[in-house]
Every structure is written in C-alpha cells, then in structure tokens.
Design a protein around this motif. Structure first.
Motif, PDB file in Angstrom:
ATOM      1  N   GLY A  52       0.589  -1.293  -0.129  1.00 29.32           N
ATOM      2  CA  GLY A  52      -0.028  -0.047   0.047  1.00 29.32           C
ATOM      3  C   GLY A  52       0.946   1.180   0.033  1.00 29.32           C
ATOM      4  N   GLY A  53       2.212   1.292   0.017  1.00 29.99           N
ATOM      5  CA  GLY A  53       2.974   2.341  -0.056  1.00 29.99           C
ATOM      6  C   GLY A  53       3.142   2.951  -1.463  1.00 29.99           C
ATOM      7  N   ALA A  54       3.340   4.277  -1.721  1.00 29.29           N
ATOM      8  CA  ALA A  54       3.463   5.096  -2.804  1.00 29.29           C
ATOM      9  C   ALA A  54       4.915   5.190  -2.913  1.00 29.29           C
ATOM     10  CB  ALA A  54       2.599   6.081  -3.016  1.00 29.29           C
ATOM     11  N   ASP A  55       5.778   4.511  -3.890  1.00 31.24           N
ATOM     12  CA  ASP A  55       7.329   4.591  -3.557  1.00 31.24           C
ATOM     13  C   ASP A  55       8.019   5.768  -4.401  1.00 31.24           C
ATOM     14  OD1 ASP A  55       6.898   2.003  -2.514  1.00 31.24           O
ATOM     15  OD2 ASP A  55       7.790   0.968  -4.335  1.00 31.24           O
ATOM     16  N   GLY A  56       7.137   6.509  -5.206  1.00 26.26           N
ATOM     17  CA  GLY A  56       7.714   7.597  -5.751  1.00 26.26           C
ATOM     18  C   GLY A  56       6.870   8.149  -6.813  1.00 26.26           C
ATOM     19  N   VAL A  57       7.326   8.924  -7.972  1.00 21.55           N
ATOM     20  CA  VAL A  57       6.496   9.456  -8.946  1.00 21.55           C
ATOM     21  C   VAL A  57       7.242   8.729 -10.316  1.00 21.55           C
ATOM     22  CG1 VAL A  57       5.846  11.409 -10.438  1.00 21.55           C
ATOM     23  CG2 VAL A  57       6.207  11.739  -7.894  1.00 21.55           C
ATOM     24  N   LEU A  58       6.140   8.124 -11.084  1.00 25.92           N
ATOM     25  CA  LEU A  58       6.738   7.763 -12.462  1.00 25.92           C
ATOM     26  C   LEU A  58       6.018   8.893 -13.537  1.00 25.92           C
ATOM     27  CD1 LEU A  58       5.889   3.927 -12.152  1.00 25.92           C
ATOM     28  CD2 LEU A  58       7.988   4.927 -12.009  1.00 25.92           C
ATOM     29  N   ASP A 103      12.980   5.775  -2.781  1.00 20.86           N
ATOM     30  CA  ASP A 103      14.116   5.855  -1.860  1.00 20.86           C
ATOM     31  C   ASP A 103      13.686   5.582  -0.360  1.00 20.86           C
ATOM     32  OD1 ASP A 103      12.326   7.745  -1.154  1.00 20.86           O
ATOM     33  OD2 ASP A 103      13.694   9.483  -1.462  1.00 20.86           O
ATOM     34  N   GLY A 104      12.678   4.574  -0.288  1.00 17.66           N
ATOM     35  CA  GLY A 104      11.977   4.092   0.855  1.00 17.66           C
ATOM     36  C   GLY A 104      11.203   5.124   1.669  1.00 17.66           C
ATOM     37  N   GLN A 105      10.853   6.283   1.037  1.00 16.24           N
ATOM     38  CA  GLN A 105       9.870   7.040   1.542  1.00 16.24           C
ATOM     39  C   GLN A 105       8.522   6.912   1.014  1.00 16.24           C
ATOM     40  OE1 GLN A 105      11.611  10.971   3.432  1.00 16.24           O
ATOM     41  NE2 GLN A 105      12.618  10.662   1.206  1.00 16.24           N
ATOM     42  N   GLY A 106       7.365   7.537   1.606  1.00 22.77           N
ATOM     43  CA  GLY A 106       6.189   7.665   0.952  1.00 22.77           C
ATOM     44  C   GLY A 106       5.858   8.792   0.137  1.00 22.77           C
ATOM     45  N   TYR A 107       5.259   8.820  -0.946  1.00 20.18           N
ATOM     46  CA  TYR A 107       5.011   9.915  -1.727  1.00 20.18           C
ATOM     47  C   TYR A 107       3.472  10.062  -1.976  1.00 20.18           C
ATOM     48  CZ  TYR A 107      10.050  10.809  -2.255  1.00 20.18           C
ATOM     49  OH  TYR A 107      11.251  10.939  -2.045  1.00 20.18           O
ATOM     50  N   GLU A 121       5.557  18.301  -8.681  1.00 22.99           N
ATOM     51  CA  GLU A 121       5.491  18.561  -7.426  1.00 22.99           C
ATOM     52  C   GLU A 121       4.963  17.348  -6.655  1.00 22.99           C
ATOM     53  OE1 GLU A 121       2.925  19.098  -3.637  1.00 22.99           O
ATOM     54  OE2 GLU A 121       2.445  18.353  -6.208  1.00 22.99           O
ATOM     55  N   ALA A 122       5.308  16.931  -5.489  1.00 18.79           N
ATOM     56  CA  ALA A 122       4.646  15.833  -4.882  1.00 18.79           C
ATOM     57  C   ALA A 122       4.982  16.361  -3.110  1.00 18.79           C
ATOM     58  CB  ALA A 122       5.536  14.694  -4.971  1.00 18.79           C
ATOM     59  N   ASP A 123       4.374  15.341  -2.445  1.00 15.61           N
ATOM     60  CA  ASP A 123       4.733  15.487  -0.844  1.00 15.61           C
ATOM     61  C   ASP A 123       5.147  14.176  -0.327  1.00 15.61           C
ATOM     62  OD1 ASP A 123       2.181  14.318   0.736  1.00 15.61           O
ATOM     63  OD2 ASP A 123       1.427  15.196  -1.111  1.00 15.61           O
ATOM     64  N   ILE A 124       5.965  14.034   0.598  1.00 15.74           N
ATOM     65  CA  ILE A 124       6.463  13.067   1.238  1.00 15.74           C
ATOM     66  C   ILE A 124       5.673  12.824   2.409  1.00 15.74           C
ATOM     67  CG2 ILE A 124       8.777  11.951   2.280  1.00 15.74           C
ATOM     68  CD1 ILE A 124      10.289  13.909   0.647  1.00 15.74           C
ATOM     69  N   THR A 125       4.653  11.833   2.561  1.00 13.44           N
ATOM     70  CA  THR A 125       3.825  11.481   3.664  1.00 13.44           C
ATOM     71  C   THR A 125       4.898  10.933   4.730  1.00 13.44           C
ATOM     72  OG1 THR A 125       3.621   9.298   2.479  1.00 13.44           O
ATOM     73  CG2 THR A 125       2.053  10.933   1.854  1.00 13.44           C
ATOM     74  N   SER A 126       5.686  10.192   4.377  1.00 15.61           N
ATOM     75  CA  SER A 126       6.675   9.974   5.675  1.00 15.61           C
ATOM     76  C   SER A 126       7.612  10.886   6.316  1.00 15.61           C
ATOM     77  CB  SER A 126       7.506   8.676   5.170  1.00 15.61           C
ATOM     78  OG  SER A 126       8.335   9.074   4.208  1.00 15.61           O
ATOM     79  N   SER A 127       7.395  11.979   5.596  1.00 13.50           N
ATOM     80  CA  SER A 127       8.044  13.115   6.550  1.00 13.50           C
ATOM     81  C   SER A 127       7.164  14.333   6.740  1.00 13.50           C
ATOM     82  CB  SER A 127       9.267  13.556   5.570  1.00 13.50           C
ATOM     83  OG  SER A 127      10.181  12.846   5.377  1.00 13.50           O
ATOM     84  N   GLY A 128       5.904  14.056   7.229  1.00 12.11           N
ATOM     85  CA  GLY A 128       4.875  15.142   7.659  1.00 12.11           C
ATOM     86  C   GLY A 128       4.441  15.770   6.530  1.00 12.11           C
ATOM     87  N   ASN A 129       4.447  15.249   5.235  1.00  9.69           N
ATOM     88  CA  ASN A 129       3.951  15.839   4.098  1.00  9.69           C
ATOM     89  C   ASN A 129       4.876  17.049   3.443  1.00  9.69           C
ATOM     90  OD1 ASN A 129       1.541  14.300   3.744  1.00  9.69           O
ATOM     91  ND2 ASN A 129       0.185  15.471   4.767  1.00  9.69           N
TER      92      ASN A 129
END
Length: 668
Positions: A395-401, A422-426, A448-456
């Motif tokens: 269920g993790g979004a790994d990045g942007v394709l 890179d192991g973070q969620g996007y 643009e994107a946000d990193i969910t695993s780093s508080g958006n």
C-alpha cells in the motif's frame, strides 16, 4: 505604556500644525439620518459589511474572533489611527425594551490616551447616556453592555474607539451582537419551503410546500410571490393569499427552452406587519454539452471496484486534448491502472488505452496499483507526459513515475522514475511544463509531490530533456508541509506552486530561476470549509490552479466563508501576479448564498491566449442540490460556469451531468 511628557507635547503641537492643512485619515460618512429604524439593522454584522451603520474614521468588518457568527465590526485599526465610530438610530419597541451589545477592546496604552466608549442619545428627550465608560484593556475578551430603554422613544447609538495616533500602540475595538430585547411582540410569522430546492429537466415542473407559522402576536393574511425565475418558467401557488400558520403548494413550471443552470428563486410572504422570504434554488438540467464516453474499465482484478474511472486530469495544446484517470478504483488507494484518452480534433473523437509498465494488470508492470494521474505537454521537446504514483503490495506509494508520448499522445512508452524510490512514501504529484518560447526556461518541466513519511514535506523536481531525466527532489525554503500542490508557469518562466497547507489554508511558493531554488511559502488564504455529506472523499482544502496569458495566477477551492453559519460550500478563488501577493478571496456566483446547494472539487481552466479583463475562465465543479443529505439521499451533479472578463462577470451556471447517487460512485 508610560511616555515622557515632552513626547506628548511635541506630538500635539505637530497635530495642531497639520490641522491647518486639513489632513484626514480614513473616511467620514454622512451624518445619521434624523429618522429612526424600527429595530437594529444588521447588529450582528453578518451582511459582511456595515450595512445600516453610519461610519466615521477607520471602520470595517472582520472575521477574526467575532463574538458569534462570522463577522464583527472593527472600529479603529491595527495601525495607529484617530477617533473612529459607527452609529445607528432606532426606535425602542413597546413593552420593557432593552439594548445590549458586546465589545472586545485591544488597547496597549492607558485610558488617559486611548479608549473604547459608547454613548446612547435619547433623541425624543434629548438626553445622552454613556453606556460604556472609557475603557482601555487588552486581552480581557468579550464583555456585554445592557441598557434599559424607554418604550417607543427614538435613540442614536454610537460605538467609538479613540486612538491618539501614537506609533507603536494602535487601539481598536471589536463590537458585535447589537440587539434589542424585551419589547411587546407585534404580529409576525415565519416562512419556509420544503423541499428547500429542486432539480428538473427543461420542460418539467418542480413543487415545494411553502409553510408559514405565527411567531408573535396573532395570525395575519400573507400574500405569496416568487422571483428569480429562469427564462420561460412560471410559478403558481395552490392557495394565495393564505393565513399565517397555513401552507400552499408552489409549482414552478419550466419550458423546453429554459436554459440549464441553477436559479436562486426567492419565495416572498408579505403580511400587514412583516415581510419574510425563503430560498428555493432550482437547478435546470439538459442544456449542457452532450456527453461522450471516452473509456471503459476492462480489468477484472478482485482488489478493485470495477466500472469506475476517478480523479481525471486533462491538458490541451492546440487541437490535442489528453486526459488521464484512475481505472478500477481500489478502496485502500490507487487503481488497476491509469487510463488515457486522446483527441486530436478538439474533443470530437477520441482514442484510449492504458499506460504500460506500471501495474501487474497492464503492460508488464510490477506494482499492485497506481494513483494520481497528472497530464502535461512539453512544447519544446514535443512530448506528452503523464505522471503517477505507483503503489506496492503493502500500500505504499514509492515515488513518481512519468510515462511519455512522442507521437501526440496516441501511444505511450514505459515509465521513467522521476522522484523518490528511496524508501519514503509519496503523494499528490502534479506536473507542468514551461511552454512559452520566450521564457528563459522554455522546455523545463516541473513535478510537485509531498513526502507522507516526512509530515507531507513539499518537494519539487525538474526536467530539461522532455521528462527523460529529473533532478533530485528538493525541499522548499521554510520547509513547508502540505499536499495537492499544482505548479503553474508564468510567461516569464517563474513557477508558482499553490498547495494545501494540510487543509488549514491555501499557501504558495515560487521559483524565479527555473527550479534552481524555491522561495519560502506565503499564505494565500485560510480555508473555511463545510464537511460534505454522503461520506464522499470530496477533496476538502485541495486547490485547482491555472494561469492566464499575462501570468496572472488563479487558484480555486471549496469554501463556506460567504454563507452565514457555514451550511454549504461555494467555489472561491484568489489571484496573484507574482505568487507572493494574493488578492482577497472572491466567490464564484454559481447560485445564491442562501441556496442550500453544496459545491465541491473545482476544476479550473484558463485560456492562455487571453489575459486581464478579457481572460476566459472555465470552471467545472461537482454539486449536491441539497447540502443537508445522507449517503442514501445525496444526488450529485457536474456543473460548469465561465467568465469572459477575467472573473468580473460570470455566465449562468450549467448542469453538465447528473443526478448520480452515492451508489454509482467509487467508495474512495
């Protein structure tokens, strides 16, 4: 604050010298009329203005900390000023009347120099009473003043703030809920319509029961009327006039030629002692553009809710239009694959397919699902781009394709990894390209994107080769946290990125050097949103952004600030020439603020060949005909409204599609 006497003396001498030059700060309205109203006009200031009040000095209404409702009067200013006041005349009712109001003083000086005060003049007896003595407090909160009145006498109330205009300690006062009470009630009634709104096809009729009730005194004869009817429509009542306490059936009949749109019909009841109104917004379907089906869901994987296409995005360049969307929505997030549909003749005919190389369901991909499709076109490299978020089996979004098309959007290559992995969620990616040939950054594309695993944490990446390679993700100055950013590129190459600050406000940051660096975020506006009924995933707080041919940025979102009590959302917007200074929030006038219609999920488009006062704006949105509905009763429609004047005026709203029940919509 204590001051040296010499400073006070010098300041007063300067003020006397300036007086001869007639220097005036703020404005002074006309003196109060000698005639008095029967009651207090807009004592709660919920009209969003100072309607009914005579003003002097610097006065306004504010949404910051009212005693109740949405607005309070602000007398004085947060910058040094002189004496300011608001005044209203009224007649005390019979019985045992009393006047009351609330005040909240912001005074950091002493009462020697700055204060709030209020006076009440009985103009019948020519006597003056100070109902609020000079007061200088700060942070004491709201306090109430109550004053007994003489029945039937005429009065003038003046609410004042005195500021000595000394730098550094401005004084202002908030006033709210000015009201009369205790009078002997005259005959009065209420009026309501049930249902409170209706939706019909052109040529059909809608009915509503108009009910009245005695609210004071005795019953009276009430004559009913309806205004605001659309072209070709008529209104009739089964009984008219009626006696207050009884009801009548309103029938609104439309013609086959009645234009589509939502019309703010008002039902008015006129009695001998009072007149009241009830809103009855009527939506007429059937005159929007005809619908063309551009895709179907061919997948059979058991994870998904099939025959669903959700979260579409479209982009047009010349006569080519490319749309991308999730197909086969999965409850936990994502879809079976991202579908695409392309028209090369301005939408007349379409071809469609599904992106290869992403999911196990199509084209040899390895991911379980994919989400958040975004379409862009790079004119310099003649390449179409669709960015998306691949979702793994956990269920993790790994990045942007990014999938690319080099033949006008009719076939698509396998994706390149643009951001992350890179192991973070996007989450919430969005892609745009600089298509102005004179721009110093012509051909740059930005994601643009946000990193969910780093508080958006908001991040940006850039490509200079048509999306083949992308720069490392860069976090913004000021470390903004948010989601749903939609970058737009101005003709000078500057990039403006409006985004949701996690639902609390709309904010934006910019780059003036082709994505080499990004500025700190600024607040566009706070968000006041009504929770949408029906269990709908309604995009609350997410913006839709576009730019006109001169670089003016428009950002729209759903918001309830213009509706008293926040019963439903409008679509609102703000604009900016540079991404750092933003206009006041403006409401798109789809229907009346009393309509009871719920608006949500705006999709904004601006014709880049137009600008300024002739900019052409198109706005799609979803709406419920009744905001107060449930999952079993909500009816969803798609609406459209446009402006050919940069937002100064708007067309009548059209209903494009609907109604749809919640059972016809994917669960997330």
């Amino acid at each position: 604050m204590r001051r040296r006497p010499i400073s006070r003396l010098r300041k007063r001498l300067i003020a006397l010298a300036l007086a001869a030059a007639t220097v005036t700060f703020g404005t002074t309205a006309a003196a109060p009329s000698a005639s008095a109203a029967a009651g207090i006009t807009d004592g709660g200031f919920e009209a969003g203005s100072l309607t009914g009040w005579t003003t002097s000095g610097i006065t306004s209404v504010t949404t910051s900390g009212p005693h109740s409702g949405t607005y309070a009067a602000m007398v004085g200013s947060a910058t040094p000023a002189n004496t300011s006041s608001i005044t209203q005349s009224f007649t005390a009712p019979a019985g045992s009347p009393a006047l009351s109001f609330w005040y909240d003083v912001f005074c950091t000086d002493t009462v020697t120099y700055d204060w709030a005060t209020a006076t009440l003049v009985d103009t019948t007896t020519n006597t003056t009473t100070t109902v609020l003595a000079k007061t200088c407090t700060n942070g004491a909160g709201w306090k109430q003043v109550t004053k007994t009145l003489t029945p039937n006498d005429n009065y003038t109330l003046t609410l004042t703030t005195k500021d000595d205009d000394y730098p550094g300690d401005p004084t202002y006062t908030l006033y709210d809920d000015v009201a009369l009470s205790g009078g002997v009630p005259t005959n009065d009634f209420s009026i309501s319509a049930s249902p409170a709104s209706a939706t019909v096809n052109a040529g059909a009729s809608a009915t509503s029961t108009v009910s009245t009730a005695v609210t004071a005194g005795g019953a009276q004869s009430v004559t009913l009327s309806a205004s605001g009817l659309p072209s070709g429509a008529t209104a009739s009542f089964s009984a008219n006039p009626i006696t207050s306490g009884s009801s009548s059936t309103l029938t609104v009949s439309t013609a086959s030629s009645t234009p589509g749109g939502t019309y703010p019909i008002t039902v008015t009841g006129t009695g001998a002692s009072a007149t009241h109104t009830a809103p009855f917004p009527l939506t007429v379907n059937g005159t929007g553009p005809s619908l063309i089906q551009v895709s179907t869901d061919p997948f059979t994987d058991t994870d998904a809710q099939h025959a669903t296409h959700v979260e579409p995005d479209t982009y047009s360049f010349g006569t080519t239009v490319v749309a991308a969307y999730q197909t086969g929505r999965v409850y936990g997030g994502g879809s079976s694959d991202v579908g695409w549909a392309t028209s090369t003749d301005s939408g007349t005919t379409w071809t469609h397919g599904f992106l290869p190389g992403i999911t196990v369901n199509s084209g040899g991909g390895s991911y379980a699902q994919v989400s958040d499709a975004s379409v862009a076109y790079d004119a310099k490299h003649n390449v179409w781009l669709i960015s998306s978020l691949p979702i793994d089996s956990s269920g993790g979004a790994d990045g942007v394709l990014v999938n690319r098309s080099t033949n006008g959007g009719t076939t698509w290559g396998y994706p390149v990894k643009a951001v992350g992995f890179d192991g973070q969620g996007y989450d919430k990616n969005w892609t745009v390209c600089d298509n102005t040939a004179t721009s110093p950054h012509y051909g740059n594309c930005y994601t643009e994107a946000d990193i969910t695993s780093s508080g958006n944490a908001e991040i940006m990446s850039a490509s200079t080769d048509g999306g083949l390679t992308w720069s490392p993700a860069a976090r913004r100055a000021g470390a903004p946290s948010g989601l749903g950013g939609q970058p737009v590129v101005q003709p000078n190459g500057n990039v403006v990125v409006p985004y949701s600050a996690n639902g609390s406000s709309i904010a934006a940051f910019t780059s003036t050097n082709g994505g080499g660096s990004w500025g700190s975020p600024v607040t566009v506006a706070t968000i006041n949103s009504h929770g949408v009924a029906g269990g709908l995933r309604d995009g609350e707080g997410l913006p839709s952004a576009e730019v006109d041919g001169a670089g003016k940025v428009f950002v729209a979102w759903q918001d309830c600030r213009f509706r008293s009590g926040c019963p439903a959302n409008d679509i609102v917007y703000s604009t900016s020439a540079n991404g750092t200074g933003w206009s006041a929030v403006t409401r798109v006038p789809i229907d009346a603020t009393t309509s009871g219609v719920e608006h949500m999920i705006p999709g904004l488009g601006v014709d880049r060949s137009t600008s300024g006062s002739t900019a052409k704006i198109g706005l799609y949105y979803y709406f419920y005909s009744h905001a107060n509905c449930t999952a079993s009763t909500c009816q969803m429609y798609v609406g459209f409204i446009s402006s050919a004047s940069g937002g100064s005026t708007w067309s009548a709203a059209q209903t494009v599609a609907g109604p749809m029940t919640m059972a016809q919509i994917a669960n997330t």
